[in-house]
Write a protein that holds these residues in place. Structure first.
Motif, short mmCIF file in Angstrom:
data_model
loop_
_atom_site.label_atom_id
_atom_site.label_comp_id
_atom_site.label_asym_id
_atom_site.label_seq_id
_atom_site.Cartn_x
_atom_site.Cartn_y
_atom_site.Cartn_z
N UNK A 73 46.77 43.45 37.32
CA UNK A 73 47.59 42.43 37.94
C UNK A 73 47.74 42.80 39.42
N UNK A 74 47.43 41.86 40.30
CA UNK A 74 47.48 42.07 41.75
C UNK A 74 48.50 41.10 42.32
N UNK A 75 49.35 41.57 43.22
CA UNK A 75 50.38 40.71 43.80
C UNK A 75 50.48 40.93 45.30
N UNK A 111 36.53 38.97 38.58
CA UNK A 111 36.98 37.59 38.40
C UNK A 111 38.48 37.60 38.64
N UNK A 112 38.94 36.66 39.46
CA UNK A 112 40.36 36.46 39.72
C UNK A 112 40.83 35.21 38.98
N UNK A 113 41.97 35.31 38.31
CA UNK A 113 42.66 34.15 37.74
C UNK A 113 44.03 34.12 38.41
N UNK A 114 44.29 33.08 39.19
CA UNK A 114 45.56 32.98 39.89
C UNK A 114 46.63 32.55 38.88
N UNK A 120 46.06 28.68 38.23
CA UNK A 120 44.96 28.15 37.44
C UNK A 120 43.60 28.29 38.09
N UNK A 121 43.55 28.65 39.37
CA UNK A 121 42.25 28.84 40.05
C UNK A 121 41.56 30.09 39.51
N UNK A 122 40.24 30.01 39.37
CA UNK A 122 39.43 31.14 38.96
C UNK A 122 38.34 31.34 40.00
N UNK A 123 38.19 32.59 40.48
CA UNK A 123 37.22 32.91 41.53
C UNK A 123 36.40 34.10 41.08
N UNK A 124 35.07 33.98 41.19
CA UNK A 124 34.16 35.10 40.91
C UNK A 124 33.75 35.74 42.23
N UNK A 125 33.81 37.07 42.28
CA UNK A 125 33.39 37.83 43.46
C UNK A 125 32.31 38.82 43.02
N UNK A 126 31.07 38.66 43.52
CA UNK A 126 30.02 39.61 43.17
C UNK A 126 30.29 41.00 43.74
N UNK A 127 29.81 42.01 43.07
CA UNK A 127 29.96 43.39 43.53
C UNK A 127 29.44 43.53 44.96
N UNK A 128 30.19 44.28 45.78
CA UNK A 128 29.76 44.60 47.13
C UNK A 128 30.02 43.54 48.17
N UNK A 179 48.62 33.28 52.83
CA UNK A 179 49.39 33.29 51.57
C UNK A 179 50.72 32.59 51.86
N UNK A 180 50.86 31.38 51.34
CA UNK A 180 52.04 30.57 51.62
C UNK A 180 53.10 30.67 50.53
N UNK A 181 52.73 31.10 49.34
CA UNK A 181 53.66 31.37 48.24
C UNK A 181 53.26 32.69 47.61
N UNK A 182 54.25 33.52 47.24
CA UNK A 182 53.96 34.81 46.62
C UNK A 182 52.84 34.65 45.59
N UNK A 183 51.84 35.52 45.69
CA UNK A 183 50.62 35.40 44.91
C UNK A 183 50.58 36.46 43.82
N UNK A 184 50.29 36.02 42.59
CA UNK A 184 50.05 36.95 41.47
C UNK A 184 48.71 36.56 40.86
N UNK A 185 47.84 37.55 40.73
CA UNK A 185 46.46 37.31 40.31
C UNK A 185 46.07 38.31 39.23
N UNK A 186 45.51 37.80 38.13
CA UNK A 186 44.91 38.65 37.10
C UNK A 186 43.49 38.96 37.57
N UNK A 187 43.10 40.23 37.52
CA UNK A 187 41.81 40.67 38.01
C UNK A 187 41.04 41.34 36.87
N UNK A 188 39.81 40.88 36.64
CA UNK A 188 38.93 41.49 35.64
C UNK A 188 37.75 42.11 36.37
N UNK A 189 37.55 43.41 36.20
CA UNK A 189 36.42 44.13 36.78
C UNK A 189 35.40 44.44 35.68
N UNK A 190 34.13 44.29 36.00
CA UNK A 190 33.09 44.69 35.08
C UNK A 190 31.91 45.24 35.88
N UNK A 191 31.52 46.49 35.60
CA UNK A 191 32.13 47.48 34.71
C UNK A 191 33.53 47.86 35.20
#
Length: 105
Positions: free
Chosen positions: A33-35, A52-55, A74-82, A90-102
């Motif tokens: 969880x990232x905030x 992958x981020x899930x806001x 509800x936004x989902x963003x994929x970020x490739x490695x590197x 950031x206009x409203x306090x942000x909380x993001x679920x982050x999934x790393x693989x590996x």
């Protein structure tokens, strides 16, 4: 099974005075969880893992490489490695679920 409650995770993250709380680590992935508060600067550097981020809440923009988009609950963003990436405007306090693989680290 492992089950988590977002309220409990947020309380643990806040109690540890950190922007990030890793709460699950398995062989092929980790989840955290990232905030960031409204107006805060995102200090991230590129990671060696795909992510992958899930806001969960809040509003901001994110730039990944050369592309920018706005995100909200509800936004989902994929970020490739590197690839360089940052949340900003950031206009409203942000909380993001982050999934790393590996797994991160």
């Amino acid at each position: 099974m492992k089950a988590f409650r977002l309220d409990d995770l947020e309380a643990e993250r806040a109690a540890n005075d950190g922007a990030y709380l890793q709460f699950l680590r398995e062989r092929n992935m980790s989840v955290g969880l990232y905030a960031l508060d409204a107006g805060q600067t995102d200090p991230q550097l590129p990671h060696r893992q795909d992510e992958v981020y899930l806001v969960v809440s809040g509003r901001a923009s994110i730039t990944v490489g050369e592309e920018t988009t706005t995100v909200a609950r509800g936004s989902v963003v994929y970020v490739p490695a590197g690839v360089a990436h940052k949340f900003h405007h950031i206009t409203e306090d942000l909380k993001v679920m982050v999934v790393f693989s590996p797994p991160e680290g």
